[in-house]
Design a protein around this motif. Structure first.
Motif, PDB file in Angstrom:
ATOM      1  N   PHE A  14       0.851  -1.189   0.000  1.00 45.88           N
ATOM      2  CA  PHE A  14       0.000   0.000   0.000  1.00 45.88           C
ATOM      3  C   PHE A  14       0.888   1.241   0.000  1.00 45.88           C
ATOM      4  N   ASP A  15       0.759   2.056  -1.061  1.00 47.94           N
ATOM      5  CA  ASP A  15       1.608   3.236  -1.212  1.00 47.94           C
ATOM      6  C   ASP A  15       0.797   4.525  -1.135  1.00 47.94           C
ATOM      7  N   GLY A  16      -0.401   4.443  -0.524  1.00 47.36           N
ATOM      8  CA  GLY A  16      -1.210   5.640  -0.354  1.00 47.36           C
ATOM      9  C   GLY A  16      -2.307   5.765  -1.394  1.00 47.36           C
ATOM     10  N   LEU A  17      -2.833   6.971  -1.536  1.00 42.98           N
ATOM     11  CA  LEU A  17      -3.910   7.265  -2.471  1.00 42.98           C
ATOM     12  C   LEU A  17      -3.481   8.360  -3.423  1.00 42.98           C
ATOM     13  N   ASP A  18      -3.891   8.234  -4.682  1.00 46.52           N
ATOM     14  CA  ASP A  18      -3.718   9.327  -5.627  1.00 46.52           C
ATOM     15  C   ASP A  18      -4.687  10.450  -5.286  1.00 46.52           C
ATOM     16  N   GLY A  19      -4.518  11.568  -5.952  1.00 42.38           N
ATOM     17  CA  GLY A  19      -5.385  12.710  -5.696  1.00 42.38           C
ATOM     18  C   GLY A  19      -6.834  12.482  -6.041  1.00 42.38           C
ATOM     19  N   ASP A  20      -7.117  11.476  -6.881  1.00 40.38           N
ATOM     20  CA  ASP A  20      -8.502  11.179  -7.224  1.00 40.38           C
ATOM     21  C   ASP A  20      -9.078  10.047  -6.376  1.00 40.38           C
ATOM     22  N   GLY A  21      -8.284   9.527  -5.440  1.00 41.35           N
ATOM     23  CA  GLY A  21      -8.764   8.456  -4.572  1.00 41.35           C
ATOM     24  C   GLY A  21      -8.342   7.066  -5.002  1.00 41.35           C
ATOM     25  N   ALA A  22      -7.680   6.935  -6.136  1.00 43.89           N
ATOM     26  CA  ALA A  22      -7.210   5.621  -6.566  1.00 43.89           C
ATOM     27  C   ALA A  22      -6.163   5.089  -5.596  1.00 43.89           C
ATOM     28  N   LEU A  23      -6.215   3.786  -5.339  1.00 40.45           N
ATOM     29  CA  LEU A  23      -5.227   3.152  -4.476  1.00 40.45           C
ATOM     30  C   LEU A  23      -3.909   3.020  -5.225  1.00 40.45           C
ATOM     31  N   ARG A  24      -2.834   3.436  -4.587  1.00 32.84           N
ATOM     32  CA  ARG A  24      -1.495   3.290  -5.160  1.00 32.84           C
ATOM     33  C   ARG A  24      -0.908   1.980  -4.652  1.00 32.84           C
ATOM     34  N   LEU A  25      -0.705   1.041  -5.560  1.00 33.22           N
ATOM     35  CA  LEU A  25      -0.138  -0.259  -5.214  1.00 33.22           C
ATOM     36  C   LEU A  25       1.275  -0.334  -5.773  1.00 33.22           C
ATOM     37  N   ARG A  26       2.242  -0.450  -4.870  1.00 31.94           N
ATOM     38  CA  ARG A  26       3.635  -0.598  -5.304  1.00 31.94           C
ATOM     39  C   ARG A  26       3.881  -2.084  -5.553  1.00 31.94           C
ATOM     40  N   LEU A  27       4.000  -2.438  -6.826  1.00 29.75           N
ATOM     41  CA  LEU A  27       4.207  -3.832  -7.186  1.00 29.75           C
ATOM     42  C   LEU A  27       5.580  -4.301  -6.724  1.00 29.75           C
ATOM     43  N   ASP A  28       5.747  -5.608  -6.687  1.00 25.85           N
ATOM     44  CA  ASP A  28       6.993  -6.166  -6.159  1.00 25.85           C
ATOM     45  C   ASP A  28       8.217  -5.724  -6.959  1.00 25.85           C
ATOM     46  N   GLY A  29       8.013  -5.352  -8.214  1.00 27.58           N
ATOM     47  CA  GLY A  29       9.130  -4.863  -9.012  1.00 27.58           C
ATOM     48  C   GLY A  29       9.423  -3.387  -8.814  1.00 27.58           C
ATOM     49  N   GLY A  30       8.605  -2.714  -8.008  1.00 31.30           N
ATOM     50  CA  GLY A  30       8.830  -1.305  -7.725  1.00 31.30           C
ATOM     51  C   GLY A  30       7.920  -0.359  -8.473  1.00 31.30           C
ATOM     52  N   THR A  31       7.222  -0.845  -9.504  1.00 32.75           N
ATOM     53  CA  THR A  31       6.315  -0.008 -10.271  1.00 32.75           C
ATOM     54  C   THR A  31       5.075   0.348  -9.441  1.00 32.75           C
ATOM     55  N   ILE A  32       4.600   1.572  -9.591  1.00 31.36           N
ATOM     56  CA  ILE A  32       3.368   2.003  -8.924  1.00 31.36           C
ATOM     57  C   ILE A  32       2.204   1.804  -9.880  1.00 31.36           C
ATOM     58  N   ARG A  33       1.188   1.102  -9.424  1.00 30.60           N
ATOM     59  CA  ARG A  33      -0.018   0.876 -10.225  1.00 30.60           C
ATOM     60  C   ARG A  33      -1.200   1.549  -9.518  1.00 30.60           C
ATOM     61  N   ALA A  34      -1.899   2.422 -10.232  1.00 29.56           N
ATOM     62  CA  ALA A  34      -3.090   3.066  -9.681  1.00 29.56           C
ATOM     63  C   ALA A  34      -4.279   2.131  -9.873  1.00 29.56           C
ATOM     64  N   ILE A  35      -4.930   1.772  -8.773  1.00 34.53           N
ATOM     65  CA  ILE A  35      -6.067   0.859  -8.799  1.00 34.53           C
ATOM     66  C   ILE A  35      -7.336   1.662  -8.577  1.00 34.53           C
ATOM     67  N   HIS A  36      -8.205   1.700  -9.585  1.00 28.77           N
ATOM     68  CA  HIS A  36      -9.447   2.461  -9.466  1.00 28.77           C
ATOM     69  C   HIS A  36     -10.630   1.590  -9.050  1.00 28.77           C
ATOM     70  N   ALA A  37     -10.576   0.300  -9.353  1.00 31.24           N
ATOM     71  CA  ALA A  37     -11.663  -0.601  -8.983  1.00 31.24           C
ATOM     72  C   ALA A  37     -11.091  -1.990  -8.819  1.00 31.24           C
ATOM     73  N   ALA A  38     -11.279  -2.577  -7.645  1.00 32.81           N
ATOM     74  CA  ALA A  38     -10.773  -3.930  -7.379  1.00 32.81           C
ATOM     75  C   ALA A  38     -11.260  -4.367  -6.008  1.00 32.81           C
ATOM     76  N   ASP A  39     -11.203  -5.666  -5.757  1.00 34.77           N
ATOM     77  CA  ASP A  39     -11.359  -6.197  -4.414  1.00 34.77           C
ATOM     78  C   ASP A  39      -9.958  -6.310  -3.835  1.00 34.77           C
ATOM     79  N   VAL A  40      -9.755  -5.708  -2.670  1.00 31.47           N
ATOM     80  CA  VAL A  40      -8.425  -5.614  -2.078  1.00 31.47           C
ATOM     81  C   VAL A  40      -8.409  -6.399  -0.766  1.00 31.47           C
ATOM     82  N   PHE A  41      -7.373  -7.214  -0.575  1.00 27.57           N
ATOM     83  CA  PHE A  41      -7.262  -8.041   0.624  1.00 27.57           C
ATOM     84  C   PHE A  41      -5.875  -7.861   1.232  1.00 27.57           C
ATOM     85  N   ALA A  42      -5.813  -7.832   2.547  1.00 25.73           N
ATOM     86  CA  ALA A  42      -4.529  -7.767   3.235  1.00 25.73           C
ATOM     87  C   ALA A  42      -3.855  -9.130   3.214  1.00 25.73           C
ATOM     88  N   LEU A  43      -2.549  -9.142   3.150  1.00 27.58           N
ATOM     89  CA  LEU A  43      -1.776 -10.391   3.179  1.00 27.58           C
ATOM     90  C   LEU A  43      -1.106 -10.563   4.545  1.00 27.58           C
TER      91      LEU A  43
END
Length: 230
Positions: free
Chosen positions: A201-230
């Motif tokens: 979890f890398d925070g939220l974008d300004g529009d509310g999208a979830l910032r997901l830092r992938l294992d390779g280091g890339t940031i992916r903005a998630i606008h719609a998904a089911d999210v689960f803690a590991l």
């Protein structure tokens, strides 16, 4: 406004959105055809809270940000009954109690109106959800009545809505991050096509999208998904 029974409080307001005034609240004692995100069923038994409100946000404000306004309002409304360390907000708009789903929020749009539905498990909870659900009673907490919780929710929603309208998304975003899973927490995001993305979890974008830092280091903005803690 109150009804003894309704299929869905959201559907009832959506059908009447054109003539419904801004700020109207509807509570049903029993909801027989409630809906969650992505069309999932969400039935509410007597004693739980099933309520919706209709909002006509200013055109300059992104209506999807009301999801976070609603989540913070519900979190604040429950503060009188549930200790803060037991509550956590789950992106985009679920509320967990001891890691289990206590409440869900559903936003639907009709023209310029947004209908926001709240379902809170006070005395009973549905089986078979992922993550599993719970209720205040099942967690050993003496629950308020649905009427009591709705009164607190109306007050906190009004306060957060005014804050959002006056100051924009940043104070909402900041508070949501304080009450959500901590930065750096490991998550998996399940997209609508079945793809699963794992990262932190890398925070939220300004529009509310979830910032997901992938294992390779890339940031992916998630606008719609089911999210689960590991």
């Amino acid at each position: 406004m109150e009804l003894d029974e309704v299929g869905s409080t959201n559907a009832w307001l959506m059908e009447r959105a054109e003539e419904t005034p801004d700020g109207l609240w509807l509570r049903a004692e029993r909801q027989t055809a409630g809906r969650g995100r992505r069309g999932r069923s969400w039935s509410q038994q007597s004693g739980n809270l099933a309520a919706s409100t209709l909002v006509r946000p200013a055109a300059v404000l992104p209506a999807q940000q009301l999801s976070f306004v609603a989540a913070l309002a519900l979190d604040d409304a429950l503060a009188g009954w549930v200790a803060p360390q037991r509550r956590v907000l789950k992106w985009p708009n679920d509320l967990l109690l001891d890691g289990c789903k206590l409440a869900g929020i559903l936003l639907e749009r009709s023209g310029q109106a947004v209908v926001i539905g709240f379902g809170v498990n006070l005395v009973d909870y549905p089986e078979g959800l992922d993550p599993p659900a719970t209720s205040l009673a099942a967690a050993g907490i003496d629950p308020p009545s649905a009427v009591q919780l709705l009164a607190a929710l109306r007050e906190s929603f009004t306060a957060w809505r005014l804050r959002w309208q006056d100051w924009g998304f940043e104070p909402v975003r900041t508070r949501f991050l304080e009450r959500a899973h901590g930065l750096g927490a490991r998550l998996v995001a399940r997209l609508s096509d079945g793809t699963e993305l794992t990262g932190s979890f890398d925070g939220l974008d300004g529009d509310g999208a979830l910032r997901l830092r992938l294992d390779g280091g890339t940031i992916r903005a998630i606008h719609a998904a089911d999210v689960f803690a590991l």
